[in-house]
Scaffold this motif. Structure first.
Motif: not given
Length: 342
Positions: A38-40, A113-114, A80-81, A52-53
């Motif tokens: 998800v992060a990448d 997106v959590l 993205v969290v 991005l948090t």
């Protein structure tokens, strides 16, 4: 919506994202894999700086988290969290925090997106919180794999590397690394650095590779002890264990315990068919002949006594019982295992 980790990863690779993910369970490998995916992949490297948090459960309040989740992204369609170590988030255990989350679940931000990474634990499936999560989020429960599931996992990692692996090499990895998926994946990737695409990972490669990360070759030691080769066993321990620390010796003792535990099962079983024997001692069938040969070297009373010796060595290595150096503990253990002491 409850989904498997494999399904979620496949959808993410296809570019399909859900507004909220709740990842829970004992096995951290798939939780980490989905979090990284998800992060990448949702954001470019430039977009991550502003969109991005990452929160950590111990330091995160539900109010602060959801405030961030409701903020619009900067310069892109999505943000993205991620909440790492969400199992440490106190608000998830309290009524006020759960109420805030339940309100957000009913109307999540379409631009966010959590993701909750709730490791090593699971939410009570009977609770209102879990039922709401199952209805409004993608819930993944990552369980530890059983021994019979590990070969398929190992093969999937090797396939992604563009390589193949022999059955015996798979069995050796299982024996040494257990069902820790993260460790298995990391060790395979380290091995893969020196491989070209299309290579086949053999038992010899695994034996040499594991030897690089162990105080000495544990496969060779186990083989020598099973064959009751005292000279070879002493040579392995004597040459390589002079500087070994107790914490590094504990996996060796655990491996020997598992070995003699399997011999006890074989002494007691009435089964004769290879596949049935393999199932009973939880090893691949091609390892069974080695254990059957060892059975000729150790009677049931000797095997039971050896379990006692291994238990004593384990206590000494953990400092529960007084003992000499780690090397002396191992040397004495080898002597006791291979000699019937009256």
């Amino acid at each position: 919506m409850i989904q498997s980790a494999e399904t979620v990863l496949q959808k993410l690779q296809q570019g399909s994202y859900a507004p909220i993910y709740f990842l829970q369970g004992e096995e951290s490998y798939h939780i980490d894999a989905i979090t990284k995916q998800v992060a990448d992949t949702l954001l470019t490297p430039a977009e991550r700086s502003f969109n991005l948090t990452i929160f950590y459960g111990k330091e995160c309040s539900m109010a602060a988290l959801l405030t961030q989740a409701r903020r619009p992204p900067i310069g892109t369609a999505k943000q993205v969290v991620i909440v790492k170590e969400a199992q440490e988030m106190s608000d998830l255990k309290q009524a006020n925090g759960q109420k805030l989350l339940l309100n957000y679940l009913r109307c999540p931000s379409a631009a966010t997106v959590l993701l909750f990474a709730y490791k090593y634990k699971t939410i009570d499936g009977r609770s209102l919180l879990y039922k709401a999560l199952a209805n409004h989020t993608v819930v993944v429960t990552a369980q530890k794999l059983y021994a019979q599931q590990l070969p398929a996992f190992i093969q999937s990692i090797v396939k992604k590397m563009g390589c193949t692996i022999t059955d015996k090499a798979i069995g050796m990895l299982q024996t040494c690394l257990g069902n820790d998926l993260t460790k298995i994946a990391n060790e395979l990737h380290k091995l893969g650095i020196n491989l070209t695409e299309g290579s086949s990972i053999t038992d010899r490669m695994v034996e040499t590779y594991i030897d690089l990360y162990q105080p000495f070759n544990i496969f060779a030691l186990q083989k020598a002890i099973m064959q009751k080769d005292y000279a070879k066993s002493c040579q392995i321990v004597g040459q390589s264990a002079a500087n070994i620390q107790a914490h590094a010796a504990l996996p060796v003792v655990a491996l020997l315990y598992n070995c003699f535990s399997k011999l006890i099962v074989l002494h007691e079983t009435k089964a004769t068919e290879l596949t049935m024997l393999a199932q009973q001692i939880e090893v691949p069938p091609y390892f069974v002949p080695d254990y059957l040969n060892a059975l000729k070297n150790y009677t049931l009373p000797q095997t039971l006594q050896n379990i006692t010796y291994i238990y004593q060595a384990d206590l000494q290595l953990k400092g529960i019982e007084p003992a000499p150096s780690t090397q002396q503990i191992l040397q004495l253990l080898v002597f006791k295992l291979l000699h019937e002491i009256h």
